[in-house]
Design a protein around this motif. Structure first.
Motif, mmCIF file in Angstrom:
data_model
loop_
_atom_site.group_PDB
_atom_site.id
_atom_site.type_symbol
_atom_site.label_atom_id
_atom_site.label_comp_id
_atom_site.label_asym_id
_atom_site.label_seq_id
_atom_site.Cartn_x
_atom_site.Cartn_y
_atom_site.Cartn_z
ATOM 1 N N ALA A 19 0.683 -1.186 -0.165
ATOM 2 C CA ALA A 19 -0.364 -0.043 0.349
ATOM 3 C C ALA A 19 1.015 1.529 0.089
ATOM 4 C CB ALA A 19 -0.815 -0.355 1.356
ATOM 5 N N ALA A 20 2.199 1.102 0.008
ATOM 6 C CA ALA A 20 2.992 2.009 -0.326
ATOM 7 C C ALA A 20 3.351 3.394 -0.856
ATOM 8 C CB ALA A 20 4.334 1.623 0.636
ATOM 9 N N VAL A 21 3.107 2.778 -2.419
ATOM 10 C CA VAL A 21 2.959 3.755 -3.055
ATOM 11 C C VAL A 21 1.661 4.592 -3.078
ATOM 12 C CG1 VAL A 21 3.386 4.282 -5.692
ATOM 13 C CG2 VAL A 21 5.011 2.327 -4.641
ATOM 14 N N ASP A 22 0.582 3.449 -2.961
ATOM 15 C CA ASP A 22 -0.815 4.769 -2.713
ATOM 16 C C ASP A 22 -0.931 5.573 -1.945
ATOM 17 O OD1 ASP A 22 -1.988 3.572 -5.313
ATOM 18 O OD2 ASP A 22 -2.664 1.808 -3.866
ATOM 19 N N GLU A 23 -0.110 5.400 -0.501
ATOM 20 C CA GLU A 23 0.042 5.915 0.678
ATOM 21 C C GLU A 23 0.606 7.344 0.170
ATOM 22 O OE1 GLU A 23 -1.496 6.560 2.946
ATOM 23 O OE2 GLU A 23 -3.103 4.340 3.217
ATOM 24 N N LEU A 24 2.201 6.989 -0.532
ATOM 25 C CA LEU A 24 3.016 8.466 -0.949
ATOM 26 C C LEU A 24 2.795 9.459 -1.940
ATOM 27 C CD1 LEU A 24 5.956 9.670 -1.344
ATOM 28 C CD2 LEU A 24 6.193 8.015 -2.853
ATOM 29 N N ILE A 25 1.898 8.744 -2.783
ATOM 30 C CA ILE A 25 0.796 9.535 -3.403
ATOM 31 C C ILE A 25 -0.892 10.687 -2.961
ATOM 32 C CG2 ILE A 25 -1.217 9.337 -5.409
ATOM 33 C CD1 ILE A 25 0.655 7.799 -6.768
ATOM 34 N N GLU A 26 -0.630 9.783 -1.718
ATOM 35 C CA GLU A 26 -2.405 10.492 -0.763
ATOM 36 C C GLU A 26 -1.338 11.770 0.120
ATOM 37 O OE1 GLU A 26 -5.119 11.552 0.242
ATOM 38 O OE2 GLU A 26 -4.921 10.078 -0.679
ATOM 39 N N LEU A 27 0.072 11.226 0.399
ATOM 40 C CA LEU A 27 0.898 12.463 1.669
ATOM 41 C C LEU A 27 1.037 13.251 -0.125
ATOM 42 C CD1 LEU A 27 2.254 13.413 3.448
ATOM 43 C CD2 LEU A 27 4.003 11.901 2.613
ATOM 44 N N MET A 28 0.877 13.160 -1.659
ATOM 45 C CA MET A 28 1.939 14.457 -2.497
ATOM 46 C C MET A 28 -0.084 15.285 -2.362
ATOM 47 S SD MET A 28 4.284 12.623 -4.708
ATOM 48 C CE MET A 28 5.835 11.416 -4.240
ATOM 49 N N ARG A 29 -0.808 14.409 -2.397
ATOM 50 C CA ARG A 29 -2.460 14.404 -2.676
ATOM 51 C C ARG A 29 -2.854 16.414 -1.481
ATOM 52 N NH1 ARG A 29 -5.261 12.668 -6.042
ATOM 53 N NH2 ARG A 29 -4.508 11.012 -5.475
ATOM 54 N N GLU A 30 -1.960 16.085 -0.129
ATOM 55 C CA GLU A 30 -2.315 16.460 0.638
ATOM 56 C C GLU A 30 -1.763 17.630 1.170
ATOM 57 O OE1 GLU A 30 -1.645 13.801 4.610
ATOM 58 O OE2 GLU A 30 -2.738 12.424 4.458
ATOM 59 N N ASP A 31 -1.197 17.315 0.309
ATOM 60 C CA ASP A 31 0.185 18.217 0.752
ATOM 61 C C ASP A 31 -0.256 19.549 -0.915
ATOM 62 O OD1 ASP A 31 1.773 17.492 2.180
ATOM 63 O OD2 ASP A 31 3.328 17.071 0.918
ATOM 64 N N GLY A 32 -0.864 19.116 -1.983
ATOM 65 C CA GLY A 32 -1.391 19.617 -3.166
ATOM 66 C C GLY A 32 -0.232 20.008 -4.587
ATOM 67 N N ARG A 33 1.138 19.328 -4.282
ATOM 68 C CA ARG A 33 1.918 18.640 -5.128
ATOM 69 C C ARG A 33 1.690 17.057 -6.392
ATOM 70 N NH1 ARG A 33 7.195 19.339 -2.689
ATOM 71 N NH2 ARG A 33 7.710 20.233 -4.879
ATOM 72 N N TRP A 34 0.460 16.993 -5.905
ATOM 73 C CA TRP A 34 -0.525 15.346 -6.523
ATOM 74 C C TRP A 34 -1.344 16.737 -7.882
ATOM 75 C CZ3 TRP A 34 1.781 10.993 -8.211
ATOM 76 C CH2 TRP A 34 0.230 10.430 -8.650
ATOM 77 N N ILE A 35 -0.508 16.072 -9.260
ATOM 78 C CA ILE A 35 -1.789 16.093 -10.019
ATOM 79 C C ILE A 35 -1.674 14.785 -11.320
ATOM 80 C CG2 ILE A 35 -0.750 18.768 -11.269
ATOM 81 C CD1 ILE A 35 1.105 17.926 -12.789
ATOM 82 N N GLU A 36 -2.557 14.689 -11.967
ATOM 83 C CA GLU A 36 -2.958 13.679 -12.955
ATOM 84 C C GLU A 36 -2.145 13.714 -13.820
ATOM 85 O OE1 GLU A 36 -4.032 11.039 -11.398
ATOM 86 O OE2 GLU A 36 -4.992 11.362 -9.985
ATOM 87 N N LYS A 37 -1.629 11.914 -14.481
ATOM 88 C CA LYS A 37 -1.178 12.535 -15.672
ATOM 89 C C LYS A 37 -2.057 12.994 -17.132
ATOM 90 C CE LYS A 37 2.740 9.082 -15.309
ATOM 91 N NZ LYS A 37 3.580 7.889 -15.648
ATOM 92 N N GLU A 38 -1.474 13.502 -18.041
ATOM 93 C CA GLU A 38 -2.432 14.385 -18.915
ATOM 94 C C GLU A 38 -1.808 13.102 -20.016
ATOM 95 O OE1 GLU A 38 -2.568 18.276 -21.697
ATOM 96 O OE2 GLU A 38 -1.215 18.249 -19.686
#
Length: 671
Positions: free
Chosen positions: A644-663
């Motif tokens: 589950a660690a990669v999904d949790e890493l992405i969720e952490l970035m999302r919380e920080d407002g630094r995650w964007i979806e691939k275009e």
């Protein structure tokens, strides 16, 4: 300030260090620069370690390092050594030690060399800032010296060599509190241990100053050499390496930027390239870096000596001040120019080689993160309108014959530039009013040309050399400009013969990266001068695309322009708690569109928050199947299941407002 850190800035001379004998294979002095690597198998797996060591030796390793995180692993080094000798393999073995002095003292009786990290050998790291008086600081140093002294005495008794290996990311709280997170702190961390070695009359020492940040790494090695000389200490051999360089092309480029820069100045007695790949893949890369210097002194043309003080600080990064011309120089990031002048023809879809993707379905261009800023078309201007964000430079005769178009920018020779009758201040009717490129080499920088460059404000230099000793000659040209107060922007131009792509990656990263690390250069253009006749358009485009990507990779590795996600991944060892190659590939697949974000991927806590240095996020093994996730150097989640660690890493970035979806980009024609 004493800026001397190498035998010569203009002539290839290898620094003559003290010779250290390591299991009958000497290092330093006039002996060849040695290649080494480190096993990734669990040290308790005797046969696995032996088999991997044999593969590494076959690949070119002259020393093999094996981790010994505790007494039991240190003891098992004896079994590994016995089996290797039984099989006729006499490669010197090195024990890698972190945190455990008792394991080091045992290993020193078994193997030919031990590596200790002064940041964690006797110090503890809790990421705390501690207030020290001079007296309390000196007392701490004395405590650490007494903890270190038994190892020195054992090494002296058994004829065992030692590497004192400072890592930027694992400086102790004590060093950080006194010196900060600096190259000086790295150097002082090693010198504290080295001074005790000399007090004990023990000199079989090798030194290293490793960092994932290439600027910090190069500065620390240079400062170390300068401090050894300043204090009258022995000229100990240097082990060169960039920690957590990563994998594939990025790992090779980053390694070459750091290691190659030092080799250019004659520094280094052994090389370890740290790739997130099988260890036997590292030795050939190290050998390719080293072999450039086998005949360098005899093949290089003399470079005119420097008169006056070196105009840069080799121990601290400062970008050369320049005035702005177009989008070059000033506060602009270094620009990338892609050379398409040798293509037989150029069509819309072919611009994909410069990172500009044409969709026939949408009838529009989209620029990738590696989209060039300019293309150079030589004598044949592009016959169609270029996409927004891409500009073109052409040779001066073609620009002149086409009516001096304002949307094209001329490349002019030094002779043509100085032949005009309008020399002096004020607008020149023979030039573009905003932006002109002037091709020059060091030899062309005479007094009249330098005087004219001080007056013209619309010139960008395209600096090239044909000298085998390329980087020092280009650097000497920058020094000439600085000493004569010429502040126009400079694009570094390098051409390479038709050769393996990996060799070009290493050569270009060394030649250009070494300049960028010193703050020299406002752009880059790479070319291949030997594209064979009869090659298909696709082959030419593939070569050009590779050079375009390489240009961006060098800028990123030198920390001067961030254009893609950066992965600070350790090379794996016997301490690693998960499959680093597989995990790195999985994280890259999910996150490689996050421009400019740095992600540390560490196999264990030794290479954990400290070694990640300036990573934005960290993924660190803390137990079998358990991952700790970091924001900077702060642990956020401590025992996340690996699945589950990669999904949790992405969720952490999302919380920080630094995650964007691939275009999803439009599919380029012919891809």
């Amino acid at each position: 300030m004493n800026k001397t850190y190498c035998p010569s800035l203009t002539e290839y001379k290898r620094r003559v260090s003290r010779v250290v004998n390591i299991g009958g294979l000497p290092m330093g002095g006039n002996f060849p620069i040695r290649v080494q690597s480190m096993t990734t198998v669990d040290t308790m797996d005797t046969m696995g370690s032996v088999e991997q060591t044999l593969r590494m030796v076959e690949a070119g390793c002259e020393y093999v390092r094996i981790t010994a995180p505790s007494i039991k692993e240190a003891q098992n080094l004896l079994e590994i050594k016995k089996e290797l000798r039984k099989r006729g393999c006499n490669v010197p073995l090195i024990a890698d030690i972190h945190f455990t002095p008792n394991a080091a003292e045992l290993a020193a009786r078994i193997v030919e060399k031990v590596r200790v990290n002064p940041g964690n050998y006797a110090d503890k790291k809790k990421f705390e800032e501690i207030e020290y008086t001079d007296a309390t600081y000196a007392a701490e140093v004395d405590r650490i010296r007494e903890r270190f002294r038994p190892l020195v005495q054992i090494c002296k008794q058994y004829g065992t060599a030692m590497r004192i290996g400072t890592n930027h990311g694992s400086l102790s709280d004590r060093i950080l509190s006194r010196y900060g997170d600096t190259p000086l702190g790295m150097v002082e961390s090693a010198l504290e241990f080295l001074r005790l070695c000399e007090e004990e009359n023990y000199y079989d020492v090798v030194l290293s100053m490793k960092a994932s940040n290439t600027q910090v790494m190069v500065q620390a090695y240079r400062l170390l050499v300068q401090k050894l000389d300043e204090e009258g200490l022995q000229p100990y051999p240097l082990h060169l390496g960039v920690t957590e360089a990563g994998e594939a092309e990025d790992g090779r480029i980053k390694s070459a930027v750091g290691i190659g820069t030092l080799l250019e100045d004659g520094l280094g007695d052994t090389v370890r390239v740290s790739l997130t790949e099988a260890p036997e893949a590292e030795a050939p890369v190290a050998r390719m870096l080293i072999d450039r210097y086998t005949w360098r002194a005899g093949m290089a043309r003399p470079i005119k000596p420097l008169v006056g003080e070196v105009p840069i600080n080799p121990f601290q990064y400062f970008r050369r001040p320049t005035h702005e011309v177009g989008n070059f120089g000033g506060q602009n990031v270094p620009r990338v120019i892609t050379d398409v002048s040798r293509l037989p023809r150029l069509e819309y879809a072919d611009l994909r080689a410069a990172g500009h993707l044409y969709s026939a379905f949408l009838d529009k261009f989209q620029m990738s993160d590696l989209g060039a800023d300019y293309i150079y078309s030589g004598e044949r201007p592009v016959p169609f309108m270029l996409p927004n964000g891409l500009k073109e430079l052409v040779n001066y005769p073609a620009w002149n014959d086409a009516g001096r178009r304002l949307d094209h920018f001329p490349l002019i020779t030094a002779d043509r530039y100085m032949a005009d009758t309008h020399l002096g201040p004020g607008p020149r009717p023979d030039l573009h009013p905003q932006l002109n490129f002037l091709a020059v080499s060091l030899d062309a920088l005479d007094a009249p040309l330098l005087a004219q460059l001080r007056q013209d404000r619309n010139i960008v230099l395209l600096l090239f050399t044909t000298n085998t000793h390329a980087m020092p000659e280009l650097r000497r040209a920058f020094f000439e400009l600085m000493l004569h107060r010429v502040d126009c922007p400079v694009v570094i131009a390098r051409d390479y013969p038709l050769q393996a792509a990996e060799q070009t990656q290493l050569d270009a990263a060394t030649d250009v990266g070494g300049l960028l690390i010193d703050g020299l250069g406002d752009g880059i253009v790479l070319g291949t001068r030997d594209l064979p006749d009869g090659e298909s358009q696709e082959s030419w485009l593939a070569t050009i695309n590779g050079l375009n990507q390489l240009s961006f990779g060098i800028l990123q590795a030198a920390r001067t322009r961030m254009s893609k996600t950066e992965y600070i991944s350790c090379p794996s060892c016997g301490r690693t708690l998960f499959d680093l190659q597989e995990t790195t590939a999985m994280i890259r697949q999910r996150t490689d569109h996050l421009k400019g974000i740095k992600i540390g991927i560490m196999g264990c806590i030794v290479n954990g928050p400290g070694e990640m240095a300036d990573a934005d996020y960290g993924y660190v093994g803390v137990g079998k199947g358990k991952i700790a996730l970091y924001r900077g150097q702060e642990v956020i989640k401590k025992a996340v299941p690996e699945e589950a660690a990669v999904d949790e890493l992405i969720e952490l970035m999302r919380e920080d407002g630094r995650w964007i979806e691939k275009e999803i980009l439009g599919e380029p024609v012919g891809a």
